[in-house]
Design a protein around this motif. Structure first.
Motif, PDB file in Angstrom:
ATOM      1  N   ILE A  77       0.886  -1.179  -0.025  1.00  0.00           N
ATOM      2  CA  ILE A  77      -0.012  -0.031  -0.057  1.00  0.00           C
ATOM      3  C   ILE A  77       1.032   1.285   0.023  1.00  0.00           C
ATOM      4  CG2 ILE A  77      -1.758   1.335   1.277  1.00  0.00           C
ATOM      5  CD1 ILE A  77      -3.039  -1.372   2.155  1.00  0.00           C
ATOM      6  N   GLN A  78       1.957   1.209   0.746  1.00  0.00           N
ATOM      7  CA  GLN A  78       3.002   2.394   0.842  1.00  0.00           C
ATOM      8  C   GLN A  78       3.638   2.628  -0.771  1.00  0.00           C
ATOM      9  OE1 GLN A  78       3.782   4.382   3.545  1.00  0.00           O
ATOM     10  NE2 GLN A  78       4.350   5.625   1.616  1.00  0.00           N
ATOM     11  N   LYS A  79       3.824   1.569  -1.271  1.00  0.00           N
ATOM     12  CA  LYS A  79       4.115   1.823  -2.760  1.00  0.00           C
ATOM     13  C   LYS A  79       3.078   2.271  -3.688  1.00  0.00           C
ATOM     14  CE  LYS A  79       6.007  -0.586  -6.668  1.00  0.00           C
ATOM     15  NZ  LYS A  79       6.787  -1.995  -7.318  1.00  0.00           N
ATOM     16  N   ILE A  80       1.785   2.109  -3.396  1.00  0.00           N
ATOM     17  CA  ILE A  80       0.821   2.429  -4.321  1.00  0.00           C
ATOM     18  C   ILE A  80       0.518   4.038  -4.031  1.00  0.00           C
ATOM     19  CG2 ILE A  80      -1.581   2.466  -4.623  1.00  0.00           C
ATOM     20  CD1 ILE A  80      -1.722  -0.676  -4.121  1.00  0.00           C
ATOM     21  N   VAL A  81       0.879   4.399  -2.606  1.00  0.00           N
ATOM     22  CA  VAL A  81       0.466   5.829  -2.176  1.00  0.00           C
ATOM     23  C   VAL A  81       1.814   6.585  -2.923  1.00  0.00           C
ATOM     24  CG1 VAL A  81       0.827   7.414  -0.267  1.00  0.00           C
ATOM     25  CG2 VAL A  81      -0.357   5.399  -0.082  1.00  0.00           C
ATOM     26  N   ASP A  82       2.967   6.096  -2.958  1.00  0.00           N
ATOM     27  CA  ASP A  82       4.144   6.803  -3.583  1.00  0.00           C
ATOM     28  C   ASP A  82       4.001   7.022  -4.791  1.00  0.00           C
ATOM     29  OD1 ASP A  82       5.421   6.775  -0.956  1.00  0.00           O
ATOM     30  OD2 ASP A  82       6.743   4.735  -1.309  1.00  0.00           O
ATOM     31  N   ILE A  94      -0.779  15.203  -1.939  1.00  0.00           N
ATOM     32  CA  ILE A  94      -0.061  14.382  -1.194  1.00  0.00           C
ATOM     33  C   ILE A  94      -0.948  13.513  -0.421  1.00  0.00           C
ATOM     34  CG2 ILE A  94       1.806  13.550   0.283  1.00  0.00           C
ATOM     35  CD1 ILE A  94       2.793  14.973  -2.368  1.00  0.00           C
ATOM     36  N   TYR A  95      -1.018  12.151  -0.908  1.00  0.00           N
ATOM     37  CA  TYR A  95      -2.046  11.092   0.077  1.00  0.00           C
ATOM     38  C   TYR A  95      -1.157  10.471   0.908  1.00  0.00           C
ATOM     39  CZ  TYR A  95      -5.001  12.342  -3.858  1.00  0.00           C
ATOM     40  OH  TYR A  95      -5.738  13.304  -4.878  1.00  0.00           O
ATOM     41  N   LYS A  96      -1.877   9.732   1.884  1.00  0.00           N
ATOM     42  CA  LYS A  96      -1.258   9.119   3.047  1.00  0.00           C
ATOM     43  C   LYS A  96      -1.870   7.594   2.852  1.00  0.00           C
ATOM     44  CE  LYS A  96      -1.222  12.853   6.162  1.00  0.00           C
ATOM     45  NZ  LYS A  96      -1.576  13.492   7.476  1.00  0.00           N
ATOM     46  N   VAL A  97      -1.101   6.690   3.643  1.00  0.00           N
ATOM     47  CA  VAL A  97      -1.718   5.415   3.606  1.00  0.00           C
ATOM     48  C   VAL A  97      -3.042   5.179   3.922  1.00  0.00           C
ATOM     49  CG1 VAL A  97      -1.223   2.896   4.705  1.00  0.00           C
ATOM     50  CG2 VAL A  97       0.698   4.545   3.952  1.00  0.00           C
ATOM     51  N   SER A  98      -3.407   6.145   5.274  1.00  0.00           N
ATOM     52  CA  SER A  98      -4.651   5.951   5.742  1.00  0.00           C
ATOM     53  C   SER A  98      -5.691   6.242   4.695  1.00  0.00           C
ATOM     54  CB  SER A  98      -4.829   6.744   6.777  1.00  0.00           C
ATOM     55  OG  SER A  98      -4.717   7.991   6.524  1.00  0.00           O
ATOM     56  N   HIS A 106      -2.036   5.007  -9.435  1.00  0.00           N
ATOM     57  CA  HIS A 106      -0.960   4.616  -9.963  1.00  0.00           C
ATOM     58  C   HIS A 106      -0.137   3.526  -9.313  1.00  0.00           C
ATOM     59  CE1 HIS A 106      -1.405   6.992 -13.693  1.00  0.00           C
ATOM     60  NE2 HIS A 106      -0.276   6.518 -14.188  1.00  0.00           N
ATOM     61  N   PHE A 107       0.439   2.477 -10.176  1.00  0.00           N
ATOM     62  CA  PHE A 107       1.034   1.530  -9.463  1.00  0.00           C
ATOM     63  C   PHE A 107       2.575   1.544  -9.713  1.00  0.00           C
ATOM     64  CE2 PHE A 107      -3.234   0.299  -9.795  1.00  0.00           C
ATOM     65  CZ  PHE A 107      -3.499  -0.185  -8.672  1.00  0.00           C
ATOM     66  N   GLN A 108       2.819   2.102 -11.147  1.00  0.00           N
ATOM     67  CA  GLN A 108       4.274   2.207 -11.567  1.00  0.00           C
ATOM     68  C   GLN A 108       4.705   3.681 -11.983  1.00  0.00           C
ATOM     69  OE1 GLN A 108       6.515  -0.414 -11.114  1.00  0.00           O
ATOM     70  NE2 GLN A 108       5.966  -1.831 -12.647  1.00  0.00           N
ATOM     71  N   ASN A 109       5.926   3.861 -12.226  1.00  0.00           N
ATOM     72  CA  ASN A 109       6.258   5.211 -12.781  1.00  0.00           C
ATOM     73  C   ASN A 109       6.271   5.473 -14.242  1.00  0.00           C
ATOM     74  OD1 ASN A 109       7.578   7.422 -13.384  1.00  0.00           O
ATOM     75  ND2 ASN A 109       9.375   7.292 -12.436  1.00  0.00           N
ATOM     76  N   ASN A 110       5.303   6.239 -14.745  1.00  0.00           N
ATOM     77  CA  ASN A 110       5.245   5.971 -16.249  1.00  0.00           C
ATOM     78  C   ASN A 110       6.578   6.474 -17.034  1.00  0.00           C
ATOM     79  OD1 ASN A 110       2.428   5.573 -16.069  1.00  0.00           O
ATOM     80  ND2 ASN A 110       1.927   7.679 -16.312  1.00  0.00           N
TER      81      ASN A 110
END
Length: 246
Positions: free
Chosen positions: A145-150, A166-170, A220-224
């Motif tokens: 989940i932290q990776k998805i947030v990043d 900027i979003y958080k894990v929560s 997003h899940f990856q860096n475009n």
């Protein structure tokens, strides 16, 4: 006295109605893809014929007018032959789109023909899971989940550096929880869950609708920037969702 009248057959009526509904022909008699100068007269007379057939008009003057109308189907235009034509037997009927629509039919399920090829013995760390939340967090753990947030924050900054959020894990946990509730409690639209009249309080009190929609647009899940283009040796068609392959 029975009067014969040149009318369209039922199949032809359904065919031209399908053309009008699919956008191949417009109601003003102009093809959708043609310019203003190249107009087809066919739909105008087809519409008159359809009205007469459906309404069952017995007006003799209308019958005389129909006899003086130009042909309903234009003469085929001369087309240059393709040097490598496709066999006519293999060409799909692009106009009859109704054949491409999925229809609900009865599915004959025979349990005797279904064979499970996996292992029915659960590992101990899975068998110990007791709640749906624990099962979900087994796959979507804190690191994932932290990776998805990043990646979501990165995409939000790349899209608009001046108005990035900027979003958080929560926030991401609440977002996924809302999606799970929506899959069970079905409403006609997304914003209906936040309706003050008939909204769903378990969703509306957790997160504002604007924040939910912003996360959905930036998820997003990856860096475009690391996505290789088509033709590259390392091109991956599933690059954007590759981290979900767990």
């Amino acid at each position: 006295m029975n009067r014969k009248k040149d009318t369209l057959k039922d199949k032809e009526i359904e065919h031209y109605l399908a053309l009008l509904e699919d956008g191949w022909l417009s109601e003003d008699g102009q093809d959708v893809e043609d310019s203003d100068e190249e107009q087809l007269q066919e739909p105008f007379f087809i519409r008159e014929e359809l009205e007469d057939v459906l309404q069952g008009s017995d007006n003799e003057e209308d019958e005389e007018d129909i006899g003086n109308d130009p042909p309903q189907v234009q003469e085929p235009m001369e087309v240059q032959e393709d040097p490598d034509p496709i066999p006519s037997g293999n060409m799909p009927n692009l106009l009859d789109k109704r054949k491409l629509i999925w229809k609900k039919t009865f599915f004959n399920f025979d349990e005797d023909k279904v064979v499970f090829l996996g292992n029915s013995q659960y590992p101990s760390h899975i068998a110990e899971l007791e709640t749906p939340y624990q099962c979900f967090m087994y796959f979507f753990d804190e690191d994932f989940i932290q990776k998805i947030v990043d990646q979501t924050n990165l995409y939000s900054t790349q899209k608009d550096p001046n108005h990035s959020v900027i979003y958080k894990v929560s926030d991401m946990k609440k977002f996924f929880g809302i999606l799970l509730y929506m899959s069970v409690q079905r409403f006609p639209s997304t914003r209906s869950y936040w309706s003050p009249t008939f909204g769903y309080s378990l969703i509306s009190r957790v997160m504002p609708v604007n924040k939910f929609e912003k996360i959905k647009l930036s998820l997003h899940f990856q860096n475009n920037d690391n996505h290789k283009p088509v033709g590259h040796l390392d091109h991956d068609r599933l690059f954007k969702i590759r981290p979900l392959n767990i």
